[in-house]
Structures are given as C-alpha cells and as structure tokens.
Design a protein around this motif. Structure first.
Motif, short mmCIF file in Angstrom:
data_model
loop_
_atom_site.label_atom_id
_atom_site.label_comp_id
_atom_site.label_asym_id
_atom_site.label_seq_id
_atom_site.Cartn_x
_atom_site.Cartn_y
_atom_site.Cartn_z
N PRO A 154 -13.77 4.50 -46.66
CA PRO A 154 -13.55 4.33 -46.23
C PRO A 154 -13.93 3.74 -44.46
O PRO A 154 -13.68 2.62 -43.52
CB PRO A 154 -12.01 3.18 -47.08
CG PRO A 154 -12.28 3.56 -48.44
CD PRO A 154 -13.20 4.92 -48.35
N ALA A 155 -12.53 5.40 -44.44
CA ALA A 155 -12.86 5.41 -42.84
C ALA A 155 -14.01 5.37 -42.32
O ALA A 155 -13.99 4.49 -40.51
CB ALA A 155 -12.24 6.18 -42.80
N VAL A 190 -8.40 -2.06 -42.41
CA VAL A 190 -9.28 -1.38 -44.06
C VAL A 190 -8.32 -1.65 -45.27
O VAL A 190 -7.47 -1.26 -45.22
CB VAL A 190 -9.71 -0.47 -43.24
CG1 VAL A 190 -11.53 -0.26 -44.61
CG2 VAL A 190 -10.40 -0.66 -42.06
N LEU A 191 -9.51 -1.87 -46.23
CA LEU A 191 -8.77 -2.12 -47.70
C LEU A 191 -9.86 -0.84 -48.85
O LEU A 191 -11.27 -1.31 -48.35
CB LEU A 191 -8.94 -2.96 -48.40
CG LEU A 191 -7.80 -3.98 -47.44
CD1 LEU A 191 -7.06 -5.37 -47.91
CD2 LEU A 191 -6.14 -3.33 -47.24
N GLY A 356 -8.18 11.18 -40.75
CA GLY A 356 -9.55 10.31 -41.60
C GLY A 356 -9.39 9.39 -42.38
O GLY A 356 -10.22 9.70 -43.18
N ASN A 357 -7.58 9.74 -42.64
CA ASN A 357 -7.50 8.00 -43.78
C ASN A 357 -6.94 7.14 -43.31
O ASN A 357 -7.23 7.36 -42.00
CB ASN A 357 -6.70 9.00 -44.68
CG ASN A 357 -5.05 9.26 -43.76
OD1 ASN A 357 -5.18 9.50 -42.64
ND2 ASN A 357 -3.93 9.15 -44.18
N VAL A 358 -7.41 6.18 -44.10
CA VAL A 358 -6.79 4.88 -43.79
C VAL A 358 -5.76 4.45 -44.76
O VAL A 358 -5.56 4.90 -46.15
CB VAL A 358 -8.41 3.92 -44.40
CG1 VAL A 358 -6.98 2.71 -43.84
CG2 VAL A 358 -9.47 4.46 -43.28
N PRO A 359 -4.37 4.64 -44.87
CA PRO A 359 -2.90 4.55 -45.25
C PRO A 359 -2.81 3.63 -46.09
O PRO A 359 -2.57 3.18 -47.02
CB PRO A 359 -1.38 4.58 -43.65
CG PRO A 359 -2.53 5.18 -42.93
CD PRO A 359 -4.02 4.65 -43.29
N TYR A 367 -1.66 8.09 -40.81
CA TYR A 367 -2.61 8.79 -41.14
C TYR A 367 -3.05 9.95 -40.45
O TYR A 367 -1.73 10.63 -39.91
CB TYR A 367 -3.09 7.95 -39.24
CG TYR A 367 -3.65 6.49 -39.77
CD1 TYR A 367 -5.17 6.08 -39.83
CD2 TYR A 367 -2.82 5.53 -39.17
CE1 TYR A 367 -5.68 4.99 -39.80
CE2 TYR A 367 -2.94 4.13 -39.24
CZ TYR A 367 -4.75 3.81 -39.56
OH TYR A 367 -4.86 3.04 -39.91
N ARG A 368 -3.41 10.82 -40.97
CA ARG A 368 -3.67 12.23 -40.69
C ARG A 368 -4.21 12.81 -41.01
O ARG A 368 -5.72 12.25 -40.98
CB ARG A 368 -2.74 13.04 -42.49
CG ARG A 368 -1.52 12.28 -42.65
CD ARG A 368 -0.06 13.29 -41.93
NE ARG A 368 0.55 12.84 -42.41
CZ ARG A 368 1.58 11.52 -41.95
NH1 ARG A 368 1.38 10.92 -41.15
NH2 ARG A 368 2.74 11.59 -42.50
#
Length: 376
Positions: A154-155, A190-191, A356-359, A367-368
C-alpha cells in the motif's frame, strides 16, 4: 553511479524481486525512481519443479524442517540471483547501473498473531552472486514495531496511484488478496489489508483434481455452480469479519481447510462446483471489503495474477456496480509487475533511510525503514 534529476539516464536503477504465495514464477523488474517512476524491463524466471515441490512441503509443519529450510534458503537465493542476471543480460544493463536489489523472498510462514513471519532466499548469497547491494527481510522490522508485517505494497500504491480527485482502490490478487484504499482527500490516511484468499484455494483445488497449476480464465469454475451452503460455511470464518489491520496466508487458507468445509456438507459435491464456490468466495470477500468503506465514485484497479481471470473479473464487476473496475494497465503499469516494482521501491526507500511501512495499514507503532542491507 550517482543519481541526477537533470539527466534521467544517469539515475540509478533498482531491481525488484517477488516470489508470491502462488509460486508460479519469480518476477524481476528493473525500474528507476528519479526524476519519476519508470518501468524499464521485466523478466519472469520459472521455478523448477523440484524447488516448487520443496517449497510447498515447507508451507505446513513436517519432519526435518530446519534442514530442509536451510537447503531451500540457498536454492531459492541462487534462483533469485539467476533471475537478476538474466534480467540484466537480456536488457544489456551494466551491473554498476544497479543501486540495489529489493528481494521480498519466499514466505514460508506468516503468523502475525504470534508476531513472526519468515521469508527465505538468502540475500547474502544474492549479493555475493550478483555483486549488487541486496535488501531483504522487509517485514520483520514492521512486526518488531507491533505491526502485522503486511501488506507492505500500500505504501507504494499510495506513492504511485493516489489521485487528488478520484477515490481509488487497488486490489492485488495473488495467492492472497489484499487491497489499498486511496481516498481523494489528501488528509485521509492510506488503508490496506488482506481480504482473504486470492488464487490460492482455486489453484490448490484444480491441482488436486486436474493436475493443473491454475484455472485459466476460470474456465473450470465456469462449468460448475456455486454451492450456497458451502459458501456460507467458508464466509463464516472469523477472519472475514475481523477489523483491520489484518493479514493472512496459507496457514489459514489451504487444502486442509477446504477438505474440512467440504466434508461438513450433507452430501459430497462435484469438484467443479467446489471450484465455482471458491472463485465466488474470492470475489465476495474482496467486494464486501471494498463496499464496507462506503466510498462514492470509486475506481477499482486490479493487479496480480488474478487480474487475468476473466470469470473472476466479471463477478467482481457485477458485485461492485456501479463502481468502475479495470486493471493497473490503465494507470500505465502492467498488473503482472506491480508487486515486484513495489519491492524495488522499498529498496530505494531503505537506501535513502526513509520509511517503507504505513502504520494505519500494518498496525505498527510508527513509520519505520524496512529491510536489512547486504552490501554488494
């Protein structure tokens, strides 16, 4: 080679590798991200029958697992490195043009409820064989931060496909199906989450009964009829009604689960009727998830292998009316290469020390940056 926003030909290239739940092949793409995203080349590396079989046996608990996993970890890495070399040679790239390889690896276990996930295909060996910096193990940092480790695409969907005027949903139909919700309003998060099975159950059932790896265009499913009693039992699985963040895999959706559900029926059905019902399960679970967000004037775009199943597309079109449905080809990216491109993008983000992630998608604490770097 250093990047340049003035001369795109000087911008470094990134290679993305994806081996998914369906185990049909290894997808390899070469892309650049500066000054804008561009897919330059793609290659599909066949998975030899012996490696395919060895991987399937590791999806479920069995004897001598550690020894078999260790050997397969190296065999898959050699195959990933071969995919990279073939992509480079077929397109006359130079190794020094490639800034990094982003390798998803092959998922052997995904157990978010137990806070672990495992992808194999040793990045050390890929870096050694190719001489190119390789980034792998993308999922576990998100899990360490309390997330599901999935879905991660998703990101990338947000970076590439979000539109300021149109609500969009990206649906990746691989072995599992996952969706990304991209609302037009820029302040909306974003989901995304796994909706459940994509192709995995249909592929498993047709392999069991017809020794075919997949049901092309849903032709076999089209010869059967949907069994309402079976569909009801399948949809009663708690996973479908759980709220996101959530992700799943073959640990839940497999031949044993199908067999249990079929055995619970009053009479034994025809195999083609089960296939028709499994296709309906994929379509209904995807459509129900999309409709639960109650978005208006929605554009739905499919990617992944399931985007080629014409019967599945027909059912999704029917279930999602009046929303429009097409594939990411309409957005200038072939649906077969979206996931591999996403892991090239994740490698690009990691090298630049960006998240790179979307919490909101994975449930992580924040975010990480994702992945471990194995220098070339």
């Amino acid at each position: 080679m250093s990047s340049s926003t003035h001369d795109p030909m000087n911008a470094p290239l990134y290679i993305g590798l994806m081996s998914g739940t369906s185990l049909d092949s290894i997808d390899a793409v070469a892309v650049r991200f500066e000054p804008a995203f561009e897919l330059l080349a793609c290659h599909s590396e066949p998975i030899p029958a012996a490696i395919h079989a060895a991987t399937l046996t590791l999806f479920n608990p069995g004897d001598n697992e550690i020894e078999r996993l260790g050997r397969l970890d190296l065999e898959l890495a050699e195959l990933f490195a071969t995919a990279v070399e073939n992509l480079i040679q077929l397109n006359a790239f130079e190794h020094q043009q490639i800034a990094a390889i982003g390798s998803h690896g092959q998922t052997i276990r995904h157990r978010p409820e137990a806070h672990f996930t495992l992808q194999i295909g040793d990045p050390n060996l890929i870096a050694e064989r190719t001489g190119i910096t390789t980034i792998g193990d993308f999922r576990r940092r998100d899990m360490a931060a309390g997330g599901q480790g999935a879905p991660l695409v998703p990101a990338f969907h947000n970076a590439l496909f979000r539109h300021p005027e149109h609500n969009r949903v990206l649906v990746n139909i691989g072995g599992m199906a996952n969706l990304t919700i991209l609302e037009a309003a820029g302040d909306k998060p974003v989901l995304g989450y796994d909706t459940g099975p994509g192709n995995v159950l249909m592929d498993s059932w047709i392999m069991q009964h017809k020794s075919e790896s997949y049901d092309r265009d849903g032709r076999w499913a089209a010869t059967g009829k949907v069994l309402p009693a079976l569909l009801e039992k399948l949809l009663a699985l708690p996973y479908f009604s759980e709220a996101p963040p959530k992700s799943t895999g073959r640990e839940q959706f497999n031949c044993d689960w199908i067999a249990q559900m079929v055995a619970s029926l009053d009479s034994q059905p025809q195999p083609e009727d089960v296939q028709a019902t499994l296709l309906e399960l994929t379509a209904v679970s995807i459509a129900d998830a999309i409709k639960s967000h109650q978005l208006k004037d929605l554009q739905v775009f499919l990617c992944g292998g399931g985007s080629h199943n014409s019967l599945l597309k027909t059912r999704l079109t029917q279930l999602l009316k009046p929303h429009s449905l097409s594939t990411t080809a309409e957005l200038s990216l072939d649906p077969d290469w979206v996931e591999a491109a996403a892991f090239a993008w994740l490698a690009y983000r990691t090298l630049k020390r960006m998240s790179g992630n979307v919490p909101e998608v994975t449930g992580a604490a924040g975010y990480r940056p994702l992945g471990a770097i194995y220098w070339g």
